[in-house]
Design a protein around this motif. Structure first.
Motif, mmCIF file in Angstrom:
data_model
loop_
_atom_site.group_PDB
_atom_site.id
_atom_site.type_symbol
_atom_site.label_atom_id
_atom_site.label_comp_id
_atom_site.label_asym_id
_atom_site.label_seq_id
_atom_site.Cartn_x
_atom_site.Cartn_y
_atom_site.Cartn_z
ATOM 1 N N VAL A 68 7.409 -3.458 0.638
ATOM 2 C CA VAL A 68 6.022 -2.699 0.456
ATOM 3 C C VAL A 68 5.175 -3.006 -0.634
ATOM 4 O O VAL A 68 5.733 -2.671 -1.754
ATOM 5 C CB VAL A 68 6.078 -1.338 0.876
ATOM 6 N N VAL A 69 3.891 -3.616 -0.532
ATOM 7 C CA VAL A 69 3.177 -4.007 -1.823
ATOM 8 C C VAL A 69 1.851 -3.322 -1.605
ATOM 9 O O VAL A 69 1.350 -2.778 -0.328
ATOM 10 C CB VAL A 69 2.706 -5.618 -1.393
ATOM 11 N N VAL A 70 1.426 -2.677 -2.657
ATOM 12 C CA VAL A 70 0.054 -1.971 -3.045
ATOM 13 C C VAL A 70 -0.571 -2.584 -4.380
ATOM 14 O O VAL A 70 0.006 -2.566 -5.297
ATOM 15 C CB VAL A 70 0.390 -0.489 -3.140
ATOM 16 N N GLY A 71 -1.622 -3.306 -3.930
ATOM 17 C CA GLY A 71 -2.521 -3.622 -4.989
ATOM 18 C C GLY A 71 -3.356 -4.777 -4.515
ATOM 19 O O GLY A 71 -3.511 -5.276 -3.331
ATOM 20 N N THR A 72 -4.374 -5.230 -5.653
ATOM 21 C CA THR A 72 -5.338 -6.104 -5.448
ATOM 22 C C THR A 72 -5.155 -6.981 -6.584
ATOM 23 O O THR A 72 -4.783 -6.848 -7.623
ATOM 24 C CB THR A 72 -6.686 -5.517 -5.352
ATOM 25 N N GLY A 73 -5.972 -8.341 -6.244
ATOM 26 C CA GLY A 73 -6.005 -9.283 -7.562
ATOM 27 C C GLY A 73 -6.388 -10.442 -7.028
ATOM 28 O O GLY A 73 -7.414 -10.644 -6.190
ATOM 29 N N ARG A 102 9.208 -6.451 8.505
ATOM 30 C CA ARG A 102 9.692 -6.359 7.233
ATOM 31 C C ARG A 102 8.884 -6.163 6.146
ATOM 32 O O ARG A 102 9.262 -5.812 4.961
ATOM 33 C CB ARG A 102 10.789 -7.625 6.934
ATOM 34 N N VAL A 103 7.733 -6.626 6.096
ATOM 35 C CA VAL A 103 6.594 -6.510 5.002
ATOM 36 C C VAL A 103 5.455 -5.757 5.458
ATOM 37 O O VAL A 103 4.557 -6.102 6.586
ATOM 38 C CB VAL A 103 6.134 -8.170 4.763
ATOM 39 N N SER A 104 5.095 -4.990 4.364
ATOM 40 C CA SER A 104 3.761 -4.105 4.535
ATOM 41 C C SER A 104 2.962 -4.486 3.488
ATOM 42 O O SER A 104 3.099 -4.017 2.399
ATOM 43 C CB SER A 104 3.940 -2.717 4.717
ATOM 44 N N ALA A 105 1.686 -5.483 3.843
ATOM 45 C CA ALA A 105 0.916 -5.811 2.671
ATOM 46 C C ALA A 105 -0.322 -4.771 2.865
ATOM 47 O O ALA A 105 -1.361 -4.713 3.422
ATOM 48 C CB ALA A 105 0.480 -7.146 2.741
#
Length: 482
Positions: A331-336, A354-357
């Motif tokens: 699980v990813v939380v962020g910007t860039g 499997r992936v939560s962006a």
């Protein structure tokens, strides 16, 4: 009573783009108010939320000369007392309007040259003569330079000491000499290689490091690293020369804000005593919210980060299929940077189970992930201090980090023979080494759950609150003003 002034470009709760704001907003509250009168100066950005702006008090205004500008520039002073600390806001609509605190580099250079000079010019007006001015990052880098040059003949400014804190050496405020000389009106003799000049340009942070009485950075390891060419960003020679006036003091986190016992963002509150039964409820809640399989047996890895080169995301890209096996949820939380935002979106598209962006920043979602994840991954190329790993430890989420800067200072590597450690670490900037350590962490999680839970307990019982760091800053202030 000692008087301390913090000068910075951002500060929670008023304006935040990174960890600098957390430091400037939290550290002043940690000093003993009977011994230290700590005040803060930041710009009066029009993007500061109205709930705070509506409480600002007008103090006064005046006009100040600034370099080549024909007309003196307007300086307004607003004031607010918040949680016992006095904050001053420098008002100039030309420089500080807009929807974000930072814009183009050329304009930011100009506005923070203005801000650095104003931070000194307002002091006689507000009748506050600090014993120590504590400057943060390149945006306040010219404060020591102005103090020791243009302001040195004014008796009010005599005997004021200056500390320069480096939060991230990569950002230095560099522009051509002619422009910075023109904007600031600083004398010619300052623009030489032993002062502000930097490879034929002018460097605001370098000026601060040359003229400060003392230099700190945000972890002991980073203080050593930046004296070497790989991490020194071109200033390692200067920092080696000032080695005896340089130290690292770890950042902390606000244990009131980051507290799993009473955090209102969580699905289920818990403590170091009952996390074995209660923490898992946060994983179930987040799995459901994000559309992932609700399954206690999945190993959930969290990434809460700015998505930039510094954070080691190219290593993750290199071994993503190895990380995200059938037992893992990432699980990813962020910007860039777009390349990394798109990278995680791509992996969510091809591995949606499997992936939560989550390519946005949400404080609420970040808190939920700190509580829900089993591990937090931080494979940074360099990391002056890092706060995410401290929050992970507080929430019983095991950090997997590269041994650099503050990550090395705060995460004790797990030793299965001695039953010690609070997380997992790897030394080299290498994707295969990172994957090996992630797989090792998975093995302990799945096959040695008792040892895993003991590691969580050790992590939750470590103290990375601001109180320890504040005592070190107090000792430094006392040392400088002896």
């Amino acid at each position: 009573m000692k008087k301390i002034l913090f000068v910075a470009s951002e500060c929670v709760p008023f304006i935040k783009t990174g960890g600098l704001a957390d430091v400037v907003g939290t550290l002043p509250k940690m000093f003993n108010p009977e011994k230290y009168d700590v005040r803060v100066i930041i710009p009066n950005y029009t993007c500061i939320p109205e709930q705070y702006r509506s409480q600002f008090e007008y103090v006064t205004h005046f006009y100040m000369d600034m370099g080549w500008f024909q007309e003196p520039l307007h300086v307004g002073i607003m004031k607010m007392v918040y949680e016992g600390i006095t904050y001053y806001f420098i008002d100039n609509e030309y420089y500080f309007s807009g929807w974000a605190p930072y814009g183009t580099m050329r304009f930011d250079i100009e506005k923070f040259c203005f801000f650095s000079k104003v931070a000194l010019a307002v002091l006689p007006v507000i009748d506050f003569k600090p014993d120590v001015i504590h400057c943060h990052d390149w945006q306040a880098g010219l404060v020591p330079v102005f103090l020791k040059s243009l302001f040195s003949s004014n008796s009010f400014f005599r005997n004021i000491k200056v500390i320069m804190t480096i939060h991230n050496l990569k950002f230095q405020g560099i522009w051509d000499v002619k422009t910075i000389k023109g904007i600031t009106g600083l004398p010619e003799y300052l623009f030489t290689p032993d002062k502000l000049e930097y490879y034929k340009d002018a460097n605001m942070l370098k000026g601060g490091l040359v003229y400060a009485d003392y230099i700190t950075t945000v972890s002991e390891t980073y203080a050593g690293e930046i004296q070497m060419p790989y991490y020194g960003e071109g200033l390692d020679g200067l920092l080696r020369a000032r080695n005896h006036e340089l130290c690292g003091i770890l950042n902390g986190i606000d244990y009131e804000v980051y507290d799993p016992v009473k955090d209102e963002s969580l699905y289920q509150n818990y403590s170091a005593r009952n996390f074995r039964s209660e923490k898992i409820k946060n994983k179930r809640g987040l799995q459901k919210q994000l559309g992932l399989e609700v399954n206690d047996k999945k190993f959930m890895i969290g990434i809460i980060s700015r998505l930039t080169d510094q954070k080691g995301l190219d290593l993750i890209d290199w071994v993503m299929s190895g990380i995200c096996d059938q037992n893992v949820q990432l699980v990813v939380v962020g910007t860039g940077e777009p390349q990394y935002e798109n990278m995680f979106k791509h992996y969510q598209w091809i591995m949606s189970e499997r992936v939560s962006a989550n390519i946005f920043y949400s404080d609420d979602l970040a808190h939920k992930l700190y509580a829900a994840a089993d591990a937090l991954l931080m494979p940074s190329r360099f990391e002056p201090c890092g706060l995410a790993q401290l929050m992970a430890l507080r929430y019983g989420t095991v950090p997997i980090v590269r041994e650099t800067g503050g990550l090395k200072d705060t995460v004790q590597p797990y030793n299965e023979y001695e039953k010690t450690g609070t997380g997992f670490t790897f030394a080299n900037y290498n994707a295969d080494e990172m994957l090996y350590v992630i797989n090792y962490a998975k093995r302990i999680y799945f096959e040695h759950k008792r040892e895993w839970n003991q590691m969580i307990e050790r992590g939750m019982n470590t103290d990375f609150s601001w109180r320890t760091s504040a005592k070190k800053y107090e000792a430094l202030y006392d040392q400088l003003t002896w």
